[in-house]
Design a protein around this motif. Structure first.
Motif, short mmCIF file in Angstrom:
data_model
loop_
_atom_site.label_atom_id
_atom_site.label_comp_id
_atom_site.label_asym_id
_atom_site.label_seq_id
_atom_site.Cartn_x
_atom_site.Cartn_y
_atom_site.Cartn_z
N CYS A 1 26.63 46.93 46.40
CA CYS A 1 26.23 47.67 45.20
C CYS A 1 24.90 47.09 44.73
O CYS A 1 24.82 45.91 44.37
N ALA A 2 23.87 47.93 44.76
CA ALA A 2 22.55 47.51 44.33
C ALA A 2 22.33 48.01 42.90
O ALA A 2 22.43 49.22 42.64
N ALA A 3 22.01 47.08 42.00
CA ALA A 3 21.79 47.42 40.60
C ALA A 3 20.30 47.48 40.30
O ALA A 3 19.51 46.74 40.90
N SER A 4 19.93 48.34 39.35
CA SER A 4 18.52 48.51 39.01
C SER A 4 18.04 47.48 37.99
O SER A 4 16.86 47.45 37.67
N ARG A 5 18.98 46.68 37.48
CA ARG A 5 18.62 45.63 36.53
C ARG A 5 19.18 44.30 36.97
O ARG A 5 20.06 44.22 37.83
N SER A 6 18.66 43.26 36.37
CA SER A 6 19.12 41.92 36.69
C SER A 6 20.62 41.78 36.40
O SER A 6 21.11 42.25 35.37
N LEU A 7 21.34 41.15 37.30
CA LEU A 7 22.76 40.93 37.10
C LEU A 7 23.03 40.07 35.88
O LEU A 7 24.12 40.13 35.28
N PHE A 8 22.05 39.29 35.48
CA PHE A 8 22.24 38.43 34.30
C PHE A 8 22.19 39.24 33.00
O PHE A 8 22.60 38.76 31.96
N ASP A 9 21.70 40.49 33.08
CA ASP A 9 21.67 41.37 31.92
C ASP A 9 22.99 42.11 31.72
O ASP A 9 23.16 42.82 30.73
N LEU A 10 23.88 41.97 32.67
CA LEU A 10 25.12 42.74 32.67
C LEU A 10 26.32 41.82 32.41
O LEU A 10 26.38 40.73 32.95
N ASN A 11 27.27 42.30 31.63
CA ASN A 11 28.47 41.50 31.38
C ASN A 11 29.23 41.24 32.68
O ASN A 11 29.73 40.13 32.91
N HIS A 12 29.34 42.28 33.48
CA HIS A 12 30.02 42.13 34.75
C HIS A 12 29.64 43.28 35.66
O HIS A 12 29.15 44.32 35.21
N VAL A 13 29.90 43.10 36.92
CA VAL A 13 29.80 44.16 37.92
C VAL A 13 31.10 44.13 38.71
O VAL A 13 31.56 43.06 39.12
N GLY A 14 31.69 45.30 38.90
CA GLY A 14 32.98 45.32 39.58
C GLY A 14 33.12 46.50 40.52
O GLY A 14 32.28 47.40 40.53
N TRP A 15 34.17 46.45 41.30
CA TRP A 15 34.51 47.53 42.22
C TRP A 15 35.84 48.13 41.79
O TRP A 15 36.81 47.40 41.50
N TYR A 16 35.88 49.46 41.78
CA TYR A 16 37.08 50.21 41.44
C TYR A 16 37.43 51.12 42.60
O TYR A 16 36.56 51.53 43.36
N ARG A 17 38.72 51.44 42.71
CA ARG A 17 39.16 52.42 43.69
C ARG A 17 39.82 53.58 42.97
O ARG A 17 40.61 53.40 42.05
N HIS A 18 39.45 54.79 43.41
CA HIS A 18 40.05 55.99 42.85
C HIS A 18 41.36 56.26 43.57
O HIS A 18 41.39 56.33 44.80
N THR A 19 42.43 56.41 42.80
CA THR A 19 43.75 56.56 43.40
C THR A 19 44.14 58.03 43.53
O THR A 19 43.54 58.89 42.87
N PRO A 20 45.15 58.33 44.37
CA PRO A 20 45.63 59.72 44.47
C PRO A 20 46.14 60.26 43.14
O PRO A 20 46.22 61.47 42.95
N GLU A 21 46.49 59.35 42.22
CA GLU A 21 46.96 59.77 40.89
C GLU A 21 45.80 60.02 39.94
O GLU A 21 45.98 60.16 38.73
N ASP A 22 44.61 60.07 40.51
CA ASP A 22 43.39 60.40 39.75
C ASP A 22 43.06 59.32 38.71
O ASP A 22 42.64 59.62 37.59
N GLN A 23 43.29 58.08 39.10
CA GLN A 23 42.91 56.96 38.23
C GLN A 23 41.96 56.05 38.98
O GLN A 23 41.94 56.03 40.21
N ARG A 24 41.17 55.30 38.22
CA ARG A 24 40.31 54.29 38.83
C ARG A 24 40.88 52.94 38.47
O ARG A 24 41.00 52.61 37.29
N ILE A 25 41.24 52.18 39.49
CA ILE A 25 41.81 50.86 39.24
C ILE A 25 40.79 49.81 39.67
O ILE A 25 40.09 49.97 40.68
N VAL A 26 40.71 48.74 38.90
CA VAL A 26 39.77 47.69 39.23
C VAL A 26 40.29 46.91 40.44
O VAL A 26 41.47 46.56 40.49
#
Length: 116
Positions: free
Chosen positions: A22-47
């Motif tokens: 995941c390439a961000a357009s801003r410094s990672l230090f400017d962001l509280n966090h960066v994470g990965w989520y998966r979209h589930t068959p139940e139409d939810q995004r889980i971290v």
């Protein structure tokens, strides 16, 4: 504003590995966090995993020990190394970040398909 661009998805067999970036357009230090989520068959995004601005990491129990999240602060990139992939890991993976103002940003996603 933060733009996030994911890459690295694909189709693999159970037990194989993939690396998502995941390439961000801003410094990672400017962001509280960066994470990965998966979209589930139940139409939810889980971290799945996240890394904070201080470098602290956390994982959902189902991937702990198999996935590793890391960052390159020079390139403003967060990587998710996925090992021993299982069919249950199949889904669209999205990169997420939250800035200091509490606003969330999302990438467009990258598809991971794991066959038995």
């Amino acid at each position: 504003q933060v733009q996030l661009v994911e890459s690295g998805g694909g189709a693999v067999r159970a037990g194989e590995s993939l690396k998502l970036s995941c390439a961000a357009s801003r410094s990672l230090f400017d962001l509280n966090h960066v994470g990965w989520y998966r979209h589930t068959p139940e139409d939810q995004r889980i971290v799945i995993a996240y890394i904070t601005s201080s470098g602290k990491t956390n994982y959902v129990d189902s991937v702990r020990g198999r996935f590793t999240i890391s960052r390159d602060t020079r390139k403003n990139t967060v990587t998710l190394q996925m090992s021993n992939l299982q069919p249950a890991d199949t889904g669209m993976y999205f990169c997420n970040s939250r800035d200091r103002a509490g606003e969330d940003y999302w990438g467009k996603g990258t598809l991971v398909t794991v066959s038995p």
